[in-house]
Design a protein around this motif. Structure first.
Motif, PDB file in Angstrom:
ATOM      1  N   LYS A  21     120.015 -60.444  44.435  1.00 31.65           N
ATOM      2  CA  LYS A  21     118.701 -58.744  45.207  1.00 31.65           C
ATOM      3  C   LYS A  21     117.511 -58.719  43.517  1.00 31.65           C
ATOM      4  O   LYS A  21     118.501 -59.210  42.228  1.00 31.65           O
ATOM      5  N   GLU A  22     116.685 -58.242  44.128  1.00 33.33           N
ATOM      6  CA  GLU A  22     116.088 -57.860  43.195  1.00 33.33           C
ATOM      7  C   GLU A  22     116.410 -56.942  42.390  1.00 33.33           C
ATOM      8  O   GLU A  22     117.674 -55.971  42.765  1.00 33.33           O
ATOM      9  N   ALA A  23     116.915 -57.570  40.849  1.00 34.15           N
ATOM     10  CA  ALA A  23     117.320 -55.727  40.159  1.00 34.15           C
ATOM     11  C   ALA A  23     116.920 -54.130  39.750  1.00 34.15           C
ATOM     12  O   ALA A  23     115.545 -54.000  40.028  1.00 34.15           O
ATOM     13  N   GLU A  24     117.540 -54.231  40.331  1.00 32.17           N
ATOM     14  CA  GLU A  24     117.034 -52.236  39.933  1.00 32.17           C
ATOM     15  C   GLU A  24     118.235 -51.792  39.031  1.00 32.17           C
ATOM     16  O   GLU A  24     119.544 -51.557  38.407  1.00 32.17           O
ATOM     17  N   ASN A  25     117.210 -50.760  38.265  1.00 31.37           N
ATOM     18  CA  ASN A  25     117.869 -50.419  36.830  1.00 31.37           C
ATOM     19  C   ASN A  25     119.275 -49.402  37.563  1.00 31.37           C
ATOM     20  O   ASN A  25     119.540 -48.706  38.465  1.00 31.37           O
ATOM     21  N   GLY A  26     120.513 -49.569  36.274  1.00 32.41           N
ATOM     22  CA  GLY A  26     121.573 -49.753  36.152  1.00 32.41           C
ATOM     23  C   GLY A  26     122.416 -50.249  37.691  1.00 32.41           C
ATOM     24  O   GLY A  26     123.864 -49.238  36.782  1.00 32.41           O
ATOM     25  N   ASP A  27     121.427 -51.551  37.889  1.00 34.31           N
ATOM     26  CA  ASP A  27     122.712 -52.242  39.011  1.00 34.31           C
ATOM     27  C   ASP A  27     124.563 -52.756  37.446  1.00 34.31           C
ATOM     28  O   ASP A  27     123.655 -53.057  36.941  1.00 34.31           O
ATOM     29  N   THR A  28     125.222 -52.778  38.666  1.00 35.59           N
ATOM     30  CA  THR A  28     126.401 -53.187  37.659  1.00 35.59           C
ATOM     31  C   THR A  28     125.934 -54.725  37.953  1.00 35.59           C
ATOM     32  O   THR A  28     125.587 -55.837  38.588  1.00 35.59           O
ATOM     33  N   VAL A  29     126.508 -55.598  36.859  1.00 39.05           N
ATOM     34  CA  VAL A  29     126.145 -57.070  36.612  1.00 39.05           C
ATOM     35  C   VAL A  29     127.783 -57.181  37.008  1.00 39.05           C
ATOM     36  O   VAL A  29     129.063 -56.831  36.223  1.00 39.05           O
ATOM     37  N   MET A  30     127.997 -58.329  38.223  1.00 43.08           N
ATOM     38  CA  MET A  30     129.493 -58.723  38.759  1.00 43.08           C
ATOM     39  C   MET A  30     129.414 -60.143  38.831  1.00 43.08           C
ATOM     40  O   MET A  30     127.986 -60.251  40.178  1.00 43.08           O
ATOM     41  N   ARG A  31     130.710 -60.281  39.306  1.00 39.17           N
ATOM     42  CA  ARG A  31     131.118 -61.261  39.774  1.00 39.17           C
ATOM     43  C   ARG A  31     130.570 -61.616  41.390  1.00 39.17           C
ATOM     44  O   ARG A  31     131.231 -61.349  41.804  1.00 39.17           O
TER      45      ARG A  31
ATOM     46  N   HIS B 113     126.907 -61.960  42.222  1.00 37.40           N
ATOM     47  CA  HIS B 113     126.172 -61.426  42.445  1.00 37.40           C
ATOM     48  C   HIS B 113     125.156 -61.416  41.094  1.00 37.40           C
ATOM     49  O   HIS B 113     125.574 -62.198  40.260  1.00 37.40           O
ATOM     50  N   VAL B 114     123.700 -62.023  41.624  1.00 36.49           N
ATOM     51  CA  VAL B 114     122.609 -62.471  40.530  1.00 36.49           C
ATOM     52  C   VAL B 114     122.365 -61.983  40.516  1.00 36.49           C
ATOM     53  O   VAL B 114     121.141 -60.979  42.155  1.00 36.49           O
ATOM     54  N   LEU B 115     121.297 -61.334  39.588  1.00 35.23           N
ATOM     55  CA  LEU B 115     120.260 -60.028  39.466  1.00 35.23           C
ATOM     56  C   LEU B 115     118.741 -60.816  38.770  1.00 35.23           C
ATOM     57  O   LEU B 115     119.033 -61.025  38.345  1.00 35.23           O
ATOM     58  N   ILE B 116     117.730 -60.683  40.132  1.00 39.40           N
ATOM     59  CA  ILE B 116     116.635 -61.247  39.482  1.00 39.40           C
ATOM     60  C   ILE B 116     115.250 -60.050  39.237  1.00 39.40           C
ATOM     61  O   ILE B 116     115.459 -59.134  39.749  1.00 39.40           O
TER      62      ILE B 116
END
Length: 359
Positions: A228-238, A240-243
């Protein structure tokens, strides 16, 4: 490039856009617009006489759309192509198709009738075309600064350098990846090869605003991991990929034993926003030896300094090799600085980063 300049063919059905693009590009002494064309048929006739180094190609045109022309071009006369579009939500999915069809990159059309159009936008257009000229189109198929250019900022503009103190280890690792020209399809190759329980990943891919959301959405349909596209406060977790969203910087922050992303406004860093250097520096500061840094295909040096800072903070570091890079600029610079522990081909990056996160 016998003249020493990058020869560009501009294809757009709008005469005003063609003229604006020509003026923007020729403000750089290294670029020459050798011709303009109002549609793909006129462009094809010109290419029969002289093959340009780069083509800028509009998406929506009469008689034949840009995607169809791109596919024909890649089959018959592969040339680095940069797709052009207005900034609309509807057009982003089409541009994703263009990248999959072999386009090197995407840029936004310069707005018409805006005398004070942002300096950074004009410079981004020129840098994108210059990067495309260096691209190896075969890999896609499976500067002379203006007086207007602003000073090239480092990650100091967003956050101070790492302290050098070792970060205590947590039970989870985090992966930070940076890419630019050629990176959209290269990232797809890496992410499709990852297992569903892969370590949490944060990615900076140089793309304009809104395109990153469509890019993340497309990857999410193809990969076992969630994207997903990253949003402020998103947790980085196993798993999951943040763009990082286009137009804003994305940083890694630590909250106790977990990591979150901070999405912020800020100046261009290494002439980019989002900047790989900003992400990598934040990882060096917040994660240290709990992180893995990966730098992939792209022009310029964004990420080279940050990857070295990650390595010095105890992180594992990986660079894509020259043979599989569409443009070997960013990895080459990182390797030259001694920032990369491992240099591996594209097809091995997924396996390498998973191995690097096993303790």
């Amino acid at each position: 490039m016998a003249s020493g300049k990058i020869r560009v063919l501009v294809v757009d059905d709008s005469a005003s856009v063609r003229q604006a693009m020509k003026e923007v590009l020729e403000q750089d002494s290294e670029i020459e617009v050798i011709a303009t064309a109002a549609d793909p048929f006129a462009a094809a006739r010109y290419i029969q006489q002289e093959v340009p180094d780069v083509i800028t190609l509009d998406v929506e045109m009469p008689r034949m759309d840009g995607i169809t022309f791109l596919r024909k071009l890649m089959q018959q006369c592969p040339v680095p192509v940069v797709m052009c579009s207005s900034l609309t939500e509807e057009g982003t999915e089409t541009l994703m198709q263009a990248l999959e069809a072999g386009a090197v990159d995407v840029i936004l059309k310069p707005p018409m009738g805006v005398a004070d159009h942002l300096i950074e936008a004009r410079e981004m257009i020129r840098q994108t075309v210059k990067a495309a000229a260096k691209a190896r189109v075969s890999e896609l198929k499976a500067k002379s600064p203006s007086s207007e250019v602003e000073k090239k900022l480092t990650a100091d503009a967003m956050l101070p350098p790492p302290t050098g103190k070792a970060m205590s280890r947590t039970t989870e690792m985090v992966v930070c990846i940076g890419a630019s020209t050629g990176g959209t399809e290269a990232l797809r190759t890496v992410l499709e090869a990852l297992p569903a329980n892969a370590p949490g990943i944060v990615i900076v891919q140089h793309m304009p605003e809104k395109f990153t959301k469509a890019f993340a959405r497309r990857l999410n349909t193809l990969c076992q991991v969630s994207v997903k596209e990253a949003e402020n406060g998103d947790t980085v977790m196993r798993g999951h990929v943040l763009i990082a969203p286009g137009g804003r910087h994305t940083l890694l922050d630590r909250q106790g034993a977990r990591y979150v992303v901070s999405v912020r406004e800020g100046p261009l860093v290494s002439r980019h926003r989002p900047s790989v250097d900003v992400l990598f520096r934040s990882a060096a500061r917040s994660a240290g030896s709990n992180a893995v840094g990966v730098i992939m295909t792209g022009m310029g040096d964004d990420g080279a300094r940050g990857l070295l800072e990650m390595k010095e903070a105890g992180a594992r570091t990986i660079a894509q090799d020259e043979a599989t890079s569409v443009v070997f600029g960013m990895p080459k610079e990182a390797i030259a600085r001694g920032a990369a522990e491992r240099i591996v081909p594209l097809g091995s990056i997924a396996r390498e980063l998973v191995r690097a996160t096993v303790r």
